[in-house]
Design a protein around this motif. Structure first.
Motif, PDB file in Angstrom:
ATOM      1  N   TYR A 112      54.194  49.402  64.817  1.00 55.59           N
ATOM      2  CA  TYR A 112      55.337  49.386  65.721  1.00 55.59           C
ATOM      3  C   TYR A 112      56.534  50.110  65.098  1.00 55.59           C
ATOM      4  CZ  TYR A 112      52.696  46.024  68.493  1.00 55.59           C
ATOM      5  OH  TYR A 112      51.733  45.427  69.270  1.00 55.59           O
ATOM      6  N   PRO A 113      57.449  50.602  65.929  1.00 47.76           N
ATOM      7  CA  PRO A 113      58.620  51.313  65.401  1.00 47.76           C
ATOM      8  C   PRO A 113      59.425  50.470  64.416  1.00 47.76           C
ATOM      9  CG  PRO A 113      58.434  51.664  67.770  1.00 47.76           C
ATOM     10  CD  PRO A 113      57.417  50.614  67.409  1.00 47.76           C
ATOM     11  N   LYS A 114      60.034  51.147  63.451  1.00 44.50           N
ATOM     12  CA  LYS A 114      60.810  50.456  62.418  1.00 44.50           C
ATOM     13  C   LYS A 114      61.911  49.599  63.016  1.00 44.50           C
ATOM     14  CE  LYS A 114      63.705  51.292  58.343  1.00 44.50           C
ATOM     15  NZ  LYS A 114      64.151  52.274  57.335  1.00 44.50           N
ATOM     16  N   LEU A 115      62.565  50.095  64.044  1.00 49.14           N
ATOM     17  CA  LEU A 115      63.690  49.376  64.638  1.00 49.14           C
ATOM     18  C   LEU A 115      63.339  48.847  66.022  1.00 49.14           C
ATOM     19  CD1 LEU A 115      66.576  51.769  63.545  1.00 49.14           C
ATOM     20  CD2 LEU A 115      65.758  49.694  62.406  1.00 49.14           C
ATOM     21  N   ALA A 116      62.093  48.432  66.201  1.00 48.00           N
ATOM     22  CA  ALA A 116      61.660  47.888  67.492  1.00 48.00           C
ATOM     23  C   ALA A 116      62.423  46.611  67.806  1.00 48.00           C
ATOM     24  CB  ALA A 116      60.166  47.602  67.466  1.00 48.00           C
ATOM     25  N   THR A 117      62.657  46.381  69.102  1.00 48.83           N
ATOM     26  CA  THR A 117      63.269  45.132  69.543  1.00 48.83           C
ATOM     27  C   THR A 117      62.397  43.961  69.104  1.00 48.83           C
ATOM     28  OG1 THR A 117      64.241  46.242  71.456  1.00 48.83           O
ATOM     29  CG2 THR A 117      64.062  43.842  71.555  1.00 48.83           C
ATOM     30  N   GLN A 118      63.046  42.925  68.567  1.00 50.93           N
ATOM     31  CA  GLN A 118      62.340  41.741  68.071  1.00 50.93           C
ATOM     32  C   GLN A 118      62.427  40.592  69.076  1.00 50.93           C
ATOM     33  OE1 GLN A 118      60.713  41.841  64.990  1.00 50.93           O
ATOM     34  NE2 GLN A 118      61.282  44.021  64.949  1.00 50.93           N
ATOM     35  N   PRO A 119      61.326  39.831  69.234  1.00 51.29           N
ATOM     36  CA  PRO A 119      59.990  40.073  68.692  1.00 51.29           C
ATOM     37  C   PRO A 119      59.322  41.268  69.366  1.00 51.29           C
ATOM     38  CG  PRO A 119      59.916  38.226  70.210  1.00 51.29           C
ATOM     39  CD  PRO A 119      61.372  38.603  70.072  1.00 51.29           C
ATOM     40  N   MET A 120      58.375  41.885  68.662  1.00 50.24           N
ATOM     41  CA  MET A 120      57.782  43.137  69.118  1.00 50.24           C
ATOM     42  C   MET A 120      56.661  42.889  70.126  1.00 50.24           C
ATOM     43  SD  MET A 120      57.693  45.239  65.497  1.00 50.24           S
ATOM     44  CE  MET A 120      56.788  43.943  64.624  1.00 50.24           C
ATOM     45  N   ARG A 121      56.871  43.406  71.326  1.00 49.01           N
ATOM     46  CA  ARG A 121      55.848  43.331  72.357  1.00 49.01           C
ATOM     47  C   ARG A 121      54.837  44.459  72.175  1.00 49.01           C
ATOM     48  NH1 ARG A 121      57.224  41.665  77.731  1.00 49.01           N
ATOM     49  NH2 ARG A 121      56.568  43.753  78.378  1.00 49.01           N
ATOM     50  N   GLU A 122      53.656  44.255  72.723  1.00 46.70           N
ATOM     51  CA  GLU A 122      52.613  45.265  72.602  1.00 46.70           C
ATOM     52  C   GLU A 122      53.032  46.603  73.209  1.00 46.70           C
ATOM     53  OE1 GLU A 122      50.378  41.282  72.529  1.00 46.70           O
ATOM     54  OE2 GLU A 122      52.094  42.135  73.613  1.00 46.70           O
ATOM     55  N   ASP A 123      53.870  46.568  74.245  1.00 47.52           N
ATOM     56  CA  ASP A 123      54.235  47.813  74.914  1.00 47.52           C
ATOM     57  C   ASP A 123      55.350  48.591  74.205  1.00 47.52           C
ATOM     58  OD1 ASP A 123      56.417  46.256  75.540  1.00 47.52           O
ATOM     59  OD2 ASP A 123      56.010  46.175  77.694  1.00 47.52           O
ATOM     60  N   CYS A 124      55.782  48.137  73.020  1.00 45.60           N
ATOM     61  CA  CYS A 124      56.765  48.925  72.259  1.00 45.60           C
ATOM     62  C   CYS A 124      56.092  49.957  71.359  1.00 45.60           C
ATOM     63  CB  CYS A 124      57.704  48.022  71.458  1.00 45.60           C
ATOM     64  SG  CYS A 124      57.004  47.331  69.951  1.00 45.60           S
TER      65      CYS A 124
END
Length: 313
Positions: A112-124
């Motif tokens: 997942y991206p380094k700065l993905a929105t937390q918690p990380m959903r599968e579609d990120c």
């Protein structure tokens, strides 16, 4: 899966593969196929083709991979991207070609991206840049996910992809040169306590947040999903809660009995600020982890003490 089905566990000597073999045996599966690295080199296409042509497993758990922590990823980027691409490409294609009914591919939350929105959903997935310290491994694992999806779309091959969070447990790698954070801390605190050391160095600032799943819980989730899940979308496997590296270090110190000072080496990289998985899709299917972190740490340390003579150190 029928209990007499022929099941190939790729990577059965690793942390995850060994847990899968334990879980399968405990649930009554009697026809497990395993090969050591010396017996079957998964980076060699012809060797993999020959194996699948001869054995024709009904089900495949693809847990074989080149893995390691920040230091190993930074030091051996070519090895990480090359070996993982080769292993998964050969196994997925040969499984499809030789009649495997279902394949389970194991990725990693580092996709997942380094700065993905937390918690990380599968579609990120693929919505932002990766963490530079492990992008080689992450790119390979993303390719594995896409390969499973492509083979399902084009050939109808029943391949599913699971993204586990950070794992730990019996059989982990405690070598400080290439281990992940939790077993590295167990080793550091244990060695300091038994050598009379007054200080333990922890890389980074201690502020990054991480989620940890006991490997036996992952194995249980894998068997659950092999029976209950069949879709193109990847699915996260975790506990849904996290803690800081500083909190983890304190917990490991308590478990090992170390009472000295913890010093944070802020010149070393932190990695991704936070990696917490959104596990709502998995939980909605009816699965839950059984071990909390305190229980898991205690049992892991006891295993470490009982098996230290034969460990990767």
């Amino acid at each position: 899966m029928q209990q007499s089905a022929k099941i190939y566990v790729a990577g059965h000597r690793g942390l995850v593969g060994a847990a899968l073999c334990r879980a399968l045996t405990a649930q009554g599966y009697t026809n497990l196929i395993t090969r050591t690295h010396k017996e079957l080199e998964l980076t060699r296409q012809q060797a993999v083709e020959d194996f699948f042509r001869t054995e024709r497993p009904d089900y495949v758990f693809l847990a074989a991979a080149r893995v390691g922590g920040i230091h190993a990823n930074n030091t051996y980027p070519a090895d990480f991207i090359r070996d993982n691409l080769l292993i998964q490409s050969h196994v997925i294609d040969a499984a499809h070609q030789h009649g495997t009914r279902k394949l389970l591919f194991l990725g990693s939350s580092c996709i997942y991206p380094k700065l993905a929105t937390q918690p990380m959903r599968e579609d990120c997935l693929l919505t932002g840049p990766l963490e530079p310290t492990n992008e080689w491994y992450a790119v390979a694992k993303i390719a594995g996910i896409k390969m499973c999806q492509a083979y399902r779309r084009q050939y109808g091959f029943d391949a599913i992809s699971l993204m586990p969070t950070n794992l730990y447990g019996p059989g982990d790698n405690f070598d400080l040169a290439n281990s992940h954070v939790l077993p590295a801390l167990v080793r550091k605190f244990h060695d300091a306590k038994h050598s009379g050391g007054s200080e333990v160095e922890v890389w980074g600032t201690g502020t990054p947040r991480r989620e940890f799943l006991h490997v036996d819980d992952l194995a249980d989730a894998c068997l659950f999903l092999m029976a209950a899940y069949s879709a193109e979308e990847l699915i996260n496997v975790g506990v849904g809660t996290d803690l800081t590296i500083a909190e983890l270090a304190a917990a490991v110190a308590r478990v090992t009995g170390f009472t000295g000072t913890i010093r944070y080496n802020t010149a070393m990289p932190d990695g991704t600020p936070q990696k917490l998985l959104d596990v709502s899709r998995l939980f909605a299917l009816g699965w839950r982890p059984r071990l909390d972190l305190d229980q898991g740490l205690a049992s892991t340390y006891q295993w470490f003490l009982g098996n230290r003579a034969s460990l990767r150190l």
